[in-house]
Design a protein around this motif. Structure first.
Motif, PDB file in Angstrom:
ATOM      1  N   ALA A  54      85.349 -28.544-119.010  1.00 52.08           N
ATOM      2  CA  ALA A  54      84.985 -29.207-117.947  1.00 52.08           C
ATOM      3  C   ALA A  54      83.953 -29.498-118.073  1.00 52.08           C
ATOM      4  O   ALA A  54      84.512 -31.916-118.041  1.00 52.08           O
ATOM      5  N   ASP A  55      83.319 -29.609-117.706  1.00 52.69           N
ATOM      6  CA  ASP A  55      82.315 -30.435-117.914  1.00 52.69           C
ATOM      7  C   ASP A  55      81.045 -30.075-118.151  1.00 52.69           C
ATOM      8  O   ASP A  55      79.972 -30.716-118.555  1.00 52.69           O
ATOM      9  N   ARG A  56      81.081 -29.261-118.989  1.00 54.67           N
ATOM     10  CA  ARG A  56      79.809 -28.703-120.334  1.00 54.67           C
ATOM     11  C   ARG A  56      79.697 -29.045-121.400  1.00 54.67           C
ATOM     12  O   ARG A  56      79.186 -28.773-122.444  1.00 54.67           O
ATOM     13  N   THR A  57      81.458 -29.313-121.940  1.00 54.01           N
ATOM     14  CA  THR A  57      81.079 -29.792-123.559  1.00 54.01           C
ATOM     15  C   THR A  57      80.796 -31.348-123.403  1.00 54.01           C
ATOM     16  O   THR A  57      80.991 -32.156-122.606  1.00 54.01           O
ATOM     17  N   LEU A  58      80.875 -31.389-124.393  1.00 51.58           N
ATOM     18  CA  LEU A  58      80.548 -33.205-124.935  1.00 51.58           C
ATOM     19  C   LEU A  58      81.347 -33.824-124.775  1.00 51.58           C
ATOM     20  O   LEU A  58      81.328 -35.198-124.112  1.00 51.58           O
ATOM     21  N   ARG A  59      82.472 -33.663-125.336  1.00 53.24           N
ATOM     22  CA  ARG A  59      84.091 -34.337-124.854  1.00 53.24           C
ATOM     23  C   ARG A  59      85.179 -33.464-124.984  1.00 53.24           C
ATOM     24  O   ARG A  59      85.130 -32.083-125.519  1.00 53.24           O
ATOM     25  N   TYR A  60      86.550 -34.422-124.697  1.00 54.83           N
ATOM     26  CA  TYR A  60      87.697 -33.979-124.466  1.00 54.83           C
ATOM     27  C   TYR A  60      87.832 -33.373-125.648  1.00 54.83           C
ATOM     28  O   TYR A  60      87.773 -34.287-126.491  1.00 54.83           O
ATOM     29  N   SER A  61      88.466 -31.869-125.878  1.00 55.02           N
ATOM     30  CA  SER A  61      89.314 -31.351-127.314  1.00 55.02           C
ATOM     31  C   SER A  61      90.096 -30.638-126.947  1.00 55.02           C
ATOM     32  O   SER A  61      90.347 -29.985-125.897  1.00 55.02           O
ATOM     33  N   ALA A  62      91.286 -30.891-127.075  1.00 57.12           N
ATOM     34  CA  ALA A  62      92.204 -30.150-126.838  1.00 57.12           C
ATOM     35  C   ALA A  62      92.262 -28.869-127.888  1.00 57.12           C
ATOM     36  O   ALA A  62      93.025 -27.772-126.562  1.00 57.12           O
ATOM     37  N   GLN A  63      91.467 -28.105-128.768  1.00 54.26           N
ATOM     38  CA  GLN A  63      91.710 -26.999-129.122  1.00 54.26           C
ATOM     39  C   GLN A  63      91.133 -25.521-128.425  1.00 54.26           C
ATOM     40  O   GLN A  63      91.333 -24.854-128.222  1.00 54.26           O
ATOM     41  N   PRO A  64      89.958 -26.262-127.864  1.00 54.39           N
ATOM     42  CA  PRO A  64      89.251 -25.102-127.003  1.00 54.39           C
ATOM     43  C   PRO A  64      90.191 -24.581-125.714  1.00 54.39           C
ATOM     44  O   PRO A  64      90.350 -23.411-125.649  1.00 54.39           O
ATOM     45  N   TRP A  65      90.815 -25.253-125.399  1.00 53.04           N
ATOM     46  CA  TRP A  65      91.436 -25.774-124.373  1.00 53.04           C
ATOM     47  C   TRP A  65      93.031 -24.530-124.716  1.00 53.04           C
ATOM     48  O   TRP A  65      93.196 -23.500-123.863  1.00 53.04           O
ATOM     49  N   ALA A  66      93.755 -24.909-125.936  1.00 53.15           N
ATOM     50  CA  ALA A  66      94.652 -24.026-126.437  1.00 53.15           C
ATOM     51  C   ALA A  66      94.044 -22.611-126.984  1.00 53.15           C
ATOM     52  O   ALA A  66      95.545 -21.994-126.609  1.00 53.15           O
ATOM     53  N   GLN A  67      93.634 -22.990-127.439  1.00 56.87           N
ATOM     54  CA  GLN A  67      92.753 -21.177-127.524  1.00 56.87           C
ATOM     55  C   GLN A  67      92.710 -20.386-126.521  1.00 56.87           C
ATOM     56  O   GLN A  67      93.274 -19.668-126.175  1.00 56.87           O
ATOM     57  N   LEU A  68      92.321 -21.263-125.774  1.00 59.28           N
ATOM     58  CA  LEU A  68      92.052 -19.741-124.499  1.00 59.28           C
ATOM     59  C   LEU A  68      93.639 -20.074-123.805  1.00 59.28           C
ATOM     60  O   LEU A  68      93.723 -18.261-123.201  1.00 59.28           O
ATOM     61  N   ALA A  69      94.429 -20.544-123.873  1.00 66.40           N
ATOM     62  CA  ALA A  69      95.634 -20.531-123.269  1.00 66.40           C
ATOM     63  C   ALA A  69      95.768 -19.605-124.322  1.00 66.40           C
ATOM     64  O   ALA A  69      97.180 -18.292-123.365  1.00 66.40           O
ATOM     65  N   THR A  70      96.575 -19.751-125.320  1.00 66.92           N
ATOM     66  CA  THR A  70      96.623 -18.381-125.827  1.00 66.92           C
ATOM     67  C   THR A  70      96.540 -17.419-126.004  1.00 66.92           C
ATOM     68  O   THR A  70      97.341 -16.386-125.821  1.00 66.92           O
ATOM     69  N   ALA A  71      94.716 -17.400-125.228  1.00 65.66           N
ATOM     70  CA  ALA A  71      94.322 -15.635-125.561  1.00 65.66           C
ATOM     71  C   ALA A  71      95.102 -14.795-123.774  1.00 65.66           C
ATOM     72  O   ALA A  71      95.504 -14.407-124.791  1.00 65.66           O
ATOM     73  N   HIS A  72      95.258 -15.902-123.884  1.00 66.42           N
ATOM     74  CA  HIS A  72      96.263 -15.687-121.665  1.00 66.42           C
ATOM     75  C   HIS A  72      97.324 -15.065-122.551  1.00 66.42           C
ATOM     76  O   HIS A  72      97.688 -13.581-121.105  1.00 66.42           O
ATOM     77  N   GLN A  73      97.787 -16.015-123.017  1.00 72.22           N
ATOM     78  CA  GLN A  73      99.963 -15.407-123.042  1.00 72.22           C
ATOM     79  C   GLN A  73      99.281 -14.466-123.787  1.00 72.22           C
ATOM     80  O   GLN A  73     100.903 -13.933-123.342  1.00 72.22           O
ATOM     81  N   ALA A  74      99.039 -14.626-124.410  1.00 71.65           N
ATOM     82  CA  ALA A  74      99.350 -12.609-125.097  1.00 71.65           C
ATOM     83  C   ALA A  74      98.862 -12.087-124.856  1.00 71.65           C
ATOM     84  O   ALA A  74      99.509 -10.447-124.996  1.00 71.65           O
ATOM     85  N   ALA A  75      98.540 -12.374-123.813  1.00 73.85           N
ATOM     86  CA  ALA A  75      97.602 -10.886-122.569  1.00 73.85           C
ATOM     87  C   ALA A  75      98.954 -10.408-121.919  1.00 73.85           C
ATOM     88  O   ALA A  75      97.971 -10.092-120.554  1.00 73.85           O
ATOM     89  N   GLY A  76      99.682 -11.926-121.375  1.00 75.35           N
ATOM     90  CA  GLY A  76     101.077 -11.542-120.210  1.00 75.35           C
ATOM     91  C   GLY A  76      99.892 -12.141-118.638  1.00 75.35           C
ATOM     92  O   GLY A  76     101.150 -11.772-118.359  1.00 75.35           O
TER      93      GLY A  76
END
Length: 401
Positions: A244-266
C-alpha cells in the motif's frame, strides 16, 4: 611479480600445452591490457589476487573455469563470456564507472560476486544464464546491480550484509523479467535509493521468495512478480503495508499473487484481509472516476467489498433501530408501545411483518408526516442493505469489485 597481458593471452591461446589444471597466477601485477576476447581455451584460468592497471577484457571468450578472486582492476568487460563451470569474482575490487559489463554470459556452474566484492560503478549481468547460483553475499555495489532477463537455476542470493545503492534512473536492484528456478533470497541485504530501490517486475521464482522489507530503503516495483508457496521473512501485516505504501502505483497483480498464496495455504482469514486492503489501495491510488470512487466507498463500508457481508446486517439492524426510535419518539403513531414497535419493523424491514393492524398515523400532524417521510427513507435503506448482504454473501460484489 609482473606479467604482461599479452603473455597471458599467448598462453591461453596455446592452451593445449598447459597442464590440465590450466594457467594459475597468484598475486601478480598485470602490465598492459589483458585482452582475452574471443579466446577459446578448454582449460581453467586462475588469476587470484592479481592487479591490472587497465580494464580486463573477456568478451566472447570461453574457459572451463574462470577464477578472478581478489582481482583489482578498473573494470571487467565480459559480454558473451562462456564458462563451463564456475565464475569467481569473490573479493574483487573494480573501480570504473561501468565496473562489470557482462551481458549474455553463459555460466555452466555458479557465479560468485561475494565475500568482499566491491564495485564502484554499475554491475550488469542482464540476459545471462547461470546454471547454479548467483551469489552476492557480502558484496558491495555502489551504483546498481542490473540483472534484467537473467536465467538462474538454483537461486539468487543477496544476503550476508550485501549492500546495494545507486542505479541512476533505474532501480538499485533491477531484476525485471528474471526467471529463477530455485530461490530468490534477499535476507540480510540493504538496498538504498532515493527513488526505486527494487525492481521485481515480471520476475518468476520457481520456489521460495525470501523478502524481508526492513532492508529496502526506497520504493519497489512488484507488478508481475510470481512465486511458489508463501513468501518468507515478512508477515501479512508487513506485506499489506508495503504494497500500500512502498510501491510506486496501484497494481492488482501483487495483491492477487499474495492472496492466491495464502488461499493455497488455507489461510482464509488472511485472504479476506488482503482483499480488503487491496480495495482500499484501489480507492486511494487506482484510476477510478468520482462516482466510481463513491460507489467503491459504499461497497467497502457496507459489505467490505463482498468479503465482510456481515457488515450489511449490522447496518440493517441500525436502520431498524432508527425506525423504531422515530416511531416511538415522534408521537405520530397511535397505538400501544408494543404495536408501535411492530409498525416500525413493518415499514422498514424487508419481508418482515409484525402485528400492527391497530396502528394509525396522524398524517395531518407534523409528527405523522415526519413518521411517513422517515419510514419511507428507512425502508429504502433497509432494502439496500439487505440486497448488499445477499450480493456480498453470494460473491456478486466481489466479482464486480
Amino acid at each position: 611479480m609482473e606479467i604482461t597481458g599479452d603473455e597471458i593471452r599467448r598462453r591461453m591461446i596455446d592452451h593445449e600445452s598447459l597442464d590440465p589444471g590450466g594457467l594459475r597466477i597468484v598475486g601478480a601485477t598485470i602490465t598492459g591490457r589483458l585482452d582475452l576476447s574471443d579466446v577459446v581455451a578448454k582449460r581453467p584460468l586462475v588469476l587470484v589476487d592479481c592487479k591490472a592497471e587497465l580494464p580486463v577484457v573477456l568478451s566472447r571468450a570461453h574457459f572451463s573455469l574462470l577464477d578472478l578472486s581478489g582481482l583489482v582492476a578498473p573494470s571487467l568487460q565480459a559480454r558473451g563470456l562462456t564458462v563451463d563451470h564456475h565464475l569467481k569474482l569473490s573479493g574483487a575490487r573494480l573501480t570504473a564507472e561501468e565496473s562489470v559489463d557482462a551481458l549474455h554470459m553463459r555460466i555452466g556452474g555458479s557465479a560468485y560476486l561475494d565475500e568482499g566484492f566491491q564495485a564502484s560503478g554499475t554491475v550488469t549481468l542482464s540476459g545471462s544464464q547461470v546454471a547454479g547460483v548467483l551469489m552476492c553475499g557480502g558484496g558491495r555495489f555502489d551504483n546498481g546491480l542490473f540483472l534484467v532477463d537473467l536465467r538462474v537455476g538454483d537461486g539468487i542470493f543477496l544476503n550476508q550484509d550485501c549492500r546495494i545503492s545507486g542505479g541512476g534512473v533505474h532501480a538499485s536492484v533491477r531484476l525485471r523479467g528474471t526467471r529463477v528456478d530455485g530461490q530468490l533470497l534477499l535476507r540480510g541485504v540493504r538496498i538504498t535509493s532515493a527513488g526505486v530501490a527494487l525492481d521485481l517486475r515480471y520476475v518468476r521464482v520457481g520456489r521460495e521468495l525470501f523478502l524481508p522489507f526492513d532492508g529496502i530503503e526506497g520504493k519497489a516495483q512488484l507488478e508481475g512478480l510470481t512465486y511458489e508457496g508463501l513468501p518468507r521473512d515478512a508477515t501479512v501485516d508487513e506485506w499489506l503495508a508495503f504494497l500500500a505504501d512502498r510501491t510506486l502505483r496501484y497494481s492488482a497483480q501483487p495483491w492477487a499473487q499474495l492472496a492466491t498464496a495464502h488461499q493455497a495455504a488455507g489461510h482464509e482469514r488472511d485472504v479476506r484481509r488482503i482483499r480488503v486492503a487491496q480495495q482500499r489501495d484501489l480507492r486511494r491510488r487506482g484510476q477510478l472516476s468520482r462516482w466510481g470512487r463513491l460507489w467503491h466507498l459504499v461497497r467497502g463500508v457496507t459489505v467490505g467489498h463482498g468479503y465482510r457481508p456481515g457488515l450489511a446486517l449490522v447496518w440493517l439492524a441500525g436502520v431498524l433501530a432508527v425506525s423504531v426510535g422515530v416511531v416511538l419518539v415522534s408521537g405520530g403513531v397511535r397505538c400501544s408501545v408494543v404495536e408501535q414497535v411492530g409498525y416500525a419493523l413493518n415499514v422498514a424491514a424487508p419481508l418482515l411483518k409484525a402485528d400492527a393492524a391497530r396502528c394509525t398515523v396522524d398524517a395531518g400532524s407534523g409528527a405523522g408526516r415526519l413518521v411517513l417521510a422517515s419510514t419511507w427513507l428507512l425502508q429504502v435503506l433497509a432494502w439496500a442493505f439487505a440486497t448488499l448482504f445477499v450480493a456480498g454473501f453470494t460473491g456478486l460484489v466481489r466479482r464486480n469489485a
